[in-house]
Design a protein around this motif. Structure first.
Motif, mmCIF file in Angstrom:
data_model
loop_
_atom_site.group_PDB
_atom_site.id
_atom_site.type_symbol
_atom_site.label_atom_id
_atom_site.label_comp_id
_atom_site.label_asym_id
_atom_site.label_seq_id
_atom_site.Cartn_x
_atom_site.Cartn_y
_atom_site.Cartn_z
ATOM 1 N N THR A 1 -11.463 -17.911 -11.525
ATOM 2 C CA THR A 1 -10.010 -17.861 -12.025
ATOM 3 C C THR A 1 -8.973 -17.978 -10.751
ATOM 4 O O THR A 1 -9.498 -17.790 -9.470
ATOM 5 N N LEU A 2 -8.076 -18.661 -11.076
ATOM 6 C CA LEU A 2 -6.760 -18.963 -9.728
ATOM 7 C C LEU A 2 -5.432 -18.217 -10.104
ATOM 8 O O LEU A 2 -5.296 -18.126 -11.399
ATOM 9 N N MET A 3 -5.255 -17.567 -8.959
ATOM 10 C CA MET A 3 -3.880 -17.107 -9.092
ATOM 11 C C MET A 3 -2.726 -18.176 -8.304
ATOM 12 O O MET A 3 -3.034 -18.401 -7.102
ATOM 13 N N LEU A 4 -1.757 -18.234 -9.061
ATOM 14 C CA LEU A 4 -0.890 -19.337 -8.429
ATOM 15 C C LEU A 4 0.278 -18.720 -7.875
ATOM 16 O O LEU A 4 1.196 -17.931 -8.804
ATOM 17 N N GLU A 5 0.721 -18.688 -6.714
ATOM 18 C CA GLU A 5 1.674 -17.670 -6.345
ATOM 19 C C GLU A 5 2.807 -18.470 -5.927
ATOM 20 O O GLU A 5 3.144 -19.313 -4.816
ATOM 21 N N GLY A 6 3.932 -18.189 -6.808
ATOM 22 C CA GLY A 6 5.267 -18.926 -6.481
ATOM 23 C C GLY A 6 5.962 -18.217 -5.410
ATOM 24 O O GLY A 6 5.835 -16.993 -5.247
ATOM 25 N N ALA A 7 6.744 -18.920 -4.699
ATOM 26 C CA ALA A 7 7.578 -18.485 -3.908
ATOM 27 C C ALA A 7 9.188 -18.766 -4.166
ATOM 28 O O ALA A 7 9.317 -19.236 -5.124
ATOM 29 N N LYS B 1 7.100 -10.470 -5.608
ATOM 30 C CA LYS B 1 5.888 -11.488 -5.954
ATOM 31 C C LYS B 1 4.562 -11.040 -5.252
ATOM 32 O O LYS B 1 3.541 -10.903 -5.806
ATOM 33 N N GLY B 2 4.602 -10.913 -3.979
ATOM 34 C CA GLY B 2 3.635 -10.497 -2.984
ATOM 35 C C GLY B 2 2.731 -9.379 -3.453
ATOM 36 O O GLY B 2 1.648 -9.487 -3.694
ATOM 37 N N GLY B 3 3.605 -8.295 -3.858
ATOM 38 C CA GLY B 3 2.903 -7.064 -4.252
ATOM 39 C C GLY B 3 2.211 -7.353 -5.536
ATOM 40 O O GLY B 3 1.016 -6.790 -5.658
ATOM 41 N N LEU B 4 2.856 -8.097 -6.465
ATOM 42 C CA LEU B 4 2.245 -8.391 -7.779
ATOM 43 C C LEU B 4 0.902 -9.185 -7.631
ATOM 44 O O LEU B 4 -0.122 -9.082 -8.383
ATOM 45 N N VAL B 5 1.171 -10.215 -6.654
ATOM 46 C CA VAL B 5 -0.167 -11.018 -6.447
ATOM 47 C C VAL B 5 -1.182 -10.119 -5.821
ATOM 48 O O VAL B 5 -2.513 -10.267 -6.141
ATOM 49 N N ASP B 6 -0.933 -9.231 -4.881
ATOM 50 C CA ASP B 6 -1.805 -8.484 -4.510
ATOM 51 C C ASP B 6 -2.736 -7.693 -5.569
ATOM 52 O O ASP B 6 -3.599 -7.352 -5.526
ATOM 53 N N VAL B 7 -1.911 -6.984 -6.657
ATOM 54 C CA VAL B 7 -2.556 -6.204 -7.454
ATOM 55 C C VAL B 7 -3.111 -6.784 -8.432
ATOM 56 O O VAL B 7 -4.447 -6.808 -8.859
ATOM 57 N N VAL C 1 0.715 -17.938 4.688
ATOM 58 C CA VAL C 1 -0.769 -17.578 3.953
ATOM 59 C C VAL C 1 -0.571 -16.765 2.590
ATOM 60 O O VAL C 1 0.249 -15.801 2.511
ATOM 61 N N PRO C 2 -1.194 -17.333 1.502
ATOM 62 C CA PRO C 2 -1.184 -16.601 0.109
ATOM 63 C C PRO C 2 -1.529 -15.161 0.346
ATOM 64 O O PRO C 2 -2.465 -14.911 1.093
ATOM 65 N N SER C 3 -0.859 -14.612 -0.562
ATOM 66 C CA SER C 3 -0.794 -12.916 -0.228
ATOM 67 C C SER C 3 -2.427 -12.475 -0.599
ATOM 68 O O SER C 3 -2.850 -11.403 -0.220
ATOM 69 N N GLY C 4 -3.163 -13.280 -1.416
ATOM 70 C CA GLY C 4 -4.451 -12.753 -1.880
ATOM 71 C C GLY C 4 -5.381 -12.683 -0.808
ATOM 72 O O GLY C 4 -6.157 -11.941 -0.724
#
Ligand code: GDP
Ligand code: IMO
Ligand code: MG
Length: 462
Positions: free
Chosen positions: A232-238, A15-21, A54-57
């Motif tokens: 725009t917001l990215m919501l990062e599930g864990a 997930k972290g990798g995709l959030v980063d992309v 800390v969120p990946s972004g």
């Protein structure tokens, strides 16, 4: 617009990798549940960042928000921010005043309960971060929230009620002599963890620090403002869908809801706001599992985690996938459980969250195998079923019906990522398209390696 990222399996799907992309196009990245039980990896330019809270972004310089649905250990938070600063980043992190605080006694009780449960096959193999006990206190209306840390009178009031109840639980129910005990491998001072004055001093200081750095927000309001301004917001599930407290393999789950519905509750944005955006399910091309409970498509056997009658004798294959995928605990080095992709699990996850797109990672890990199997359906009680039964006991009785795909060669995956989807070996594409067709969800991205540039992006959801 929002893009919600949800783990489709058992966590660690990438997930972290995709959030980063994808967060390149986001104004802020928001965690909506969980706490420092997560471990999200971002790799770029030879630098690896392991983020638990800390969120990946923030690696891309985006504002990171911990929503009200999160449980926050302030000590981890400040340590993580400090580490990122030492590495030259300038993280802008905001924390919801409604988020709950993980206290030292939560971590202590997490460990004690896991020990107690291990006799009866109930232990989930938790991360020991106090996640479950903190959510319990939230539901029990005796929790301490981030906002309370900034209000010393409220903090003291809360502590004075709750700390004696925790002490009594540990001493009288579990029969532990707190003063002479060792908790959290010695990291947690047993006396201070149950002392109102000590906790008050320590957590008031965290409150001062959060206040001085203007880190606390009314999350829903803060995030809505970003959207109202056209942001725009990215919501990062864990964690992942099968670790969801409602939809997962209870009781071998975490204590929050990684599925997309909680992206609304855990941020203060409305369900329609989340629903009008995109919900991207992150899939690992095989299964990995940290923790206990059944796992019908498991390969091999991991002592202490695999069920006594679970696993298989494909030890060599399990070791191959484990080694190629680096499936060893980051802290303990313990092998993680691995298995073939489980389609009933994915169908269940896709329905529970309403995935609008899929990212399938780690296809490079399976490269070089002669054949790749997928648990397409299960047989339970003589019947074929295509989704997960609602009880974990029935799930444990499911026999997977496998489909076999021809393997694909190991290739230069950086080249593939640079060239695009058509450069992915044909057999791997057949595998990817099977998953996408079965879930009736388009493929948005394919992970072919751990780094930011090792992703074949078919769709940019923003
Ligand atoms: P998360 O918890 O979902 O963010 O995932 P983790 O970071 O815990 O675990 C995923 C691991 O796999 C990390 O070490 C990533 O760098 C790595 N990874 C992510 N995507 C890929 C991929 O497509 N291929 C390979 N080989 N590794 C990947
Ligand atoms: P990310 O976000 C994998 C598992 C634990 C345990 C169960 C409950 O990196 O994908 P908890 O400490 O939450 O009470 O543990 O959930 N677990 C995870 N497994 N990835 C995670 O997070 C996990 N977070 C919790 O191993 O079985
Ligand atoms: Mg992880």
């Amino acid at each position: 617009m929002t893009v919600t990222i949800v783990g489709a399996q058992l966590g660690d799907e990438g997930k972290g990798g995709l959030v980063d992309v994808y967060s390149e196009d986001a104004d802020a990245v928001v965690r909506y549940q969980g706490g420092d039980n997560a471990g999200h990896t971002v790799i770029h330019d030879g630098e690896e960042y392991k983020l638990s809270l800390v969120p990946s972004g923030v690696v891309r310089g985006k504002t990171g928000v911990l929503g009200n649905g999160c449980v926050v250990n302030p000590s981890t938070l400040f340590e993580e921010i400090e580490t990122l600063r030492d590495r030259g980043l300038d993280p802008d992190v905001r924390v919801a005043r409604r988020a709950h605080v993980i206290m030292p006694y939560h971590r202590v009780i997490d460990g004690i309960e896991e020990d107690a449960k291990s006799d009866g096959n109930l232990a989930a193999g938790t991360t020991g971060r106090g996640i479950g006990p903190t959510y319990e206190d939230k539901a029990g209306r005796r929790g301490i929230r981030i906002g309370d840390l900034l209000d010393p009178a409220v903090l003291r009031d809360r502590l004075e009620y709750v700390v004696p109840t925790k002490r009594a639980l540990v001493e009288d129910v579990f029969g532990i002599d707190i003063e002479n005990a060792t908790f959290g491998a010695g990291e947690i001072d047993p006396v201070e963890a149950f002392d109102v004055d000590a906790l008050y001093e320590e957590y008031r200081e965290y409150g001062d620090r959060l206040g001085e750095d203007a880190m606390t927000v009314n999350a829903g309001e803060f995030l809505s403002r970003t959207l109202d301004d056209g942001g725009t917001l990215m919501l990062e599930g864990a964690q992942g869908s099968s670790l969801d407290i409602d939809h997962g393999v209870y009781p071998y789950v975490t204590s929050s809801n990684p599925t997309a519905g909680y992206a609304a509750t855990g941020t203060g944005l409305g369900p329609a706001v989340i629903g009008q955006g995109e919900i991207v399910g992150i899939v690992k091309a095989y299964l990995s599992r940290v923790g206990t409970g059944p796992l019908p498509t498991e390969l091999g056997f991991v002592e202490g985690q695999t069920e006594p009658d679970g696993g298989s004798d494909d030890e060599e294959l399990a070791t191959y996938i484990r080694d190629e995928g680096g499936e060893y605990g980051t802290v303990t080095g313990r092998p993680r459980r691995v298995g073939w992709l489980d389609m009933p699990m994915l169908r269940h996850a896709a329905r529970a969250s309403g995935f609008t797109g899929l990212a399938i990672n780690h296809i490079d890990v399976l490269a070089g195998l002669d054949e790749v199997k997928v648990g397409h359906s299960y047989t339970l009680g003589g019947e074929e079923i295509e989704t997960m039964p609602a009880t974990t006991e029935r799930w444990g009785e499911c026999e997977p019906n496998y489909r076999t795909f021809d393997g694909w060669p190991d290739v230069d995956w950086s080249d593939v990522a640079a060239t695009g989807y058509e450069a992915i070996p044909e057999n791997a594409r057949t595998y990817l398209e099977y998953v996408s067709d079965e879930l009736d969800t388009p493929l948005y991205a394919v992970g072919v390696g751990p780094g930011r540039t090792d992703t074949v992006v078919l769709e940019r959801p923003f």
